[in-house]
Write an enzyme that holds these catalytic residues in place. Structure first.
Site, short mmCIF file in Angstrom:
data_model
loop_
_atom_site.label_atom_id
_atom_site.label_comp_id
_atom_site.label_asym_id
_atom_site.label_seq_id
_atom_site.Cartn_x
_atom_site.Cartn_y
_atom_site.Cartn_z
N GLU A 273 -16.63 5.95 -25.01
CA GLU A 273 -16.51 5.46 -23.65
C GLU A 273 -15.77 6.33 -22.64
O GLU A 273 -14.99 6.03 -22.05
CB GLU A 273 -15.99 4.00 -23.66
CG GLU A 273 -16.91 3.01 -24.39
CD GLU A 273 -16.10 1.72 -24.23
OE1 GLU A 273 -15.06 1.47 -23.79
OE2 GLU A 273 -16.88 0.75 -24.86
N CYS A 342 0.55 3.42 7.10
CA CYS A 342 1.87 2.99 7.54
C CYS A 342 2.51 2.51 6.31
O CYS A 342 2.59 1.11 6.49
CB CYS A 342 1.71 2.06 8.47
SG CYS A 342 0.59 2.70 10.07
N GLU A 343 2.65 3.23 5.28
CA GLU A 343 3.17 2.81 4.11
C GLU A 343 4.10 3.96 3.35
O GLU A 343 3.32 5.30 3.39
CB GLU A 343 2.41 2.41 2.95
CG GLU A 343 1.38 1.17 3.41
CD GLU A 343 1.76 0.07 2.81
OE1 GLU A 343 2.66 -0.16 2.17
OE2 GLU A 343 1.08 -0.97 3.30
#
Ligand SMILES: *Cc1c(COP(=O)(O)O)cnc(C)c1O
Length: 427
Positions: A273, A342-343
């Site tokens: 996988e 805005c972080e």
């Protein structure tokens, strides 16, 4: 090995200058190399050729329709973690008999869809889930094929947020009690036990965790055989790491040798996988410098891609190399490369030593193919980026840039809210 390289100081994806595509399509832009996707996908098939694996590409790493369709063309199966990914996979033409379904929180409607399509296997993460699948299969008058995802309690030594094979995580069934799980499953009328599954986590850069887990799986398969439960397949999950900075993950051949040995000893069909190892280095995120800003403390390169476009740095403090699309001879600076959001976690790089860049220039964020676009969002009402696939000297849009109307699609304003607001508006 990927196909992003400089020709006369201009970054190319295969034979196409990246700047030409950015001019045509705009930025931010995810840019994929067909040759890299093919090379990495086929590397899995080739390295494991001795045991004829089914490579069930992990859709969550990148579930673009065009990219899934390529993997289908190359003979791949699919590892899904939601009904949405089942839908995407079927839409991209995968046959359901090549789909395995993992995830701790499968809902009844998702289970029903997967049973109805007759997927290759559910990877069972709890006895509660197995009971539900048995019940749903009974309701639908079908038998559901299942493998138990065992949690081998192995430390993959990767970022805690992408570790899944430790006892303390929510994933899988404790390997110590797995035999009981199999016994119970064998008694269930609508469950056909077909395999065993294990996935340790992501961005694993040493072989030891895989080897430890494989040893546990082999022992489990033997124990099950002793009590008359025989399996068809062994699914070893994904998790093989790639080089973002200075990691030295095992090569695919070494990984394949370790896995193949155990697979041959058990005589089971191998399922893999992989996600990141196939798509991770197959894409770059192209972004434009908007501003250069200097505060007392720091230099900032403000670009038009943010954490909503590529969340990995904000989420895991992940490192992505950042290269100029057009190489210039300039001074070296140490800067934070930040987006418009805005972080304070909205950065693509921190304290990065890089060549100075001016507004309007393009930067390439390398290794952006896995967990890049798929994690992007509309936070701050930013439209999501365009995606382009390059093959040799051609390039095709594989996802249109969103437009402003896409931002409000599906939103409803109740008539009474509208009426009241309009009424107020007239005052
Ligand atoms: C995410 C995931 C994968 C793929 O992991 P990579 O690190 O991208 O190879 C495989 N299997 C399961 C169950 C997963 O959750």
């Amino acid at each position: 090995m990927h196909h992003f390289h400089y020709i006369q100081n201009r970054l190319h994806c295969e034979a196409v200058p990246v700047a030409d595509i950015a001019l045509d399509v705009g930025t931010p832009l995810y840019l994929y190399s067909h040759a890299t996707l093919e090379r990495h996908f086929k590397a899995f098939q080739n390295a494991f050729a001795a045991v004829k694996p089914l490579v069930c590409y992990s859709a969550k790493a990148n579930s673009s329709q065009a990219i899934l369709t390529l993997f289908r063309q190359w003979g791949g199966g699919l590892d899904i973690v939601s009904g949405g990914e089942l839908f995407r996979g079927l839409k991209a033409g995968f046959i359901s008999q090549k789909v395995v379904y993992s995830g701790v929180g499968k809902r009844a409607d998702e289970i029903d869809a997967a049973i109805s399509h007759g997927i290759l296997a559910f990877n069972i993460e709890s006895m509660e889930e197995l009971n539900l699948i048995n019940a749903r299969a009974g309701e639908l008058k079908r038998r559901a094929r299942a493998a138990i995802r065992v949690n081998p309690d192995v430390d993959p030594k990767t970022h805690p947020y992408i570790s899944t094979g430790l006892k303390k995580t929510k994933f899988g069934i404790d390997i110590a009690t797995a035999v009981e799980g199999y016994r119970a499953a064998q008694q269930m009328a609508n469950i056909e036990i077909v395999g065993v599954d294990c996935h340790l986590g992501s961005q694993i850069t040493t072989l030891e965790p895989f080897e430890q887990a494989l040893a546990g799986l082999k022992q489990l398969v033997t124990e099950l055989r002793h009590i008359g439960i025989s399996l068809q397949h062994l699914d070893v999950g994904g998790g093989l790491g790639i080089t973002y900075k200075d990691e030295t993950p095992p090569g695919i051949e070494a990984y394949a040798r370790a896995v193949t040995k155990v697979v041959q000893e058990t005589g089971l069909q191998l399922i893999l996988e992989p996600g990141r190892a196939i798509v991770g280095n197959a894409a770059i995120l192209v972004t434009k410098v908007l501003y250069r800003k200097q505060t007392g403390e720091k230099q900032f390169v403000i670009v038009d891609a943010g954490m909503n476009d590529l969340m990995r740095p904000a989420l895991y403090k992940a490192y992505h190399a950042i290269e100029p699309v057009e190489k210039q001879s300039r001074a070296t600076i140490v800067a934070d490369v930040v987006g418009p959001i805005c972080e304070s976690s909205d950065f693509l790089a921190q304290d990065r030593s890089m060549v100075d860049v001016l507004p309007g220039e393009l930067l390439a964020v390398m290794g952006a193919g896995a967990y890049g676009f798929v994690m992007s969002s509309n936070y701050c009402s930013r439209i999501r980026a365009a995606e382009v696939l390059v093959k040799e000297d051609r390039f095709d849009l594989i996802r249109q840039r969103e437009n402003l109307e896409d931002l409000v699609r599906g939103e409803l304003v109740p008539a009474w809210v509208l009426k009241a607001a309009n009424h107020m508006g007239r005052q």
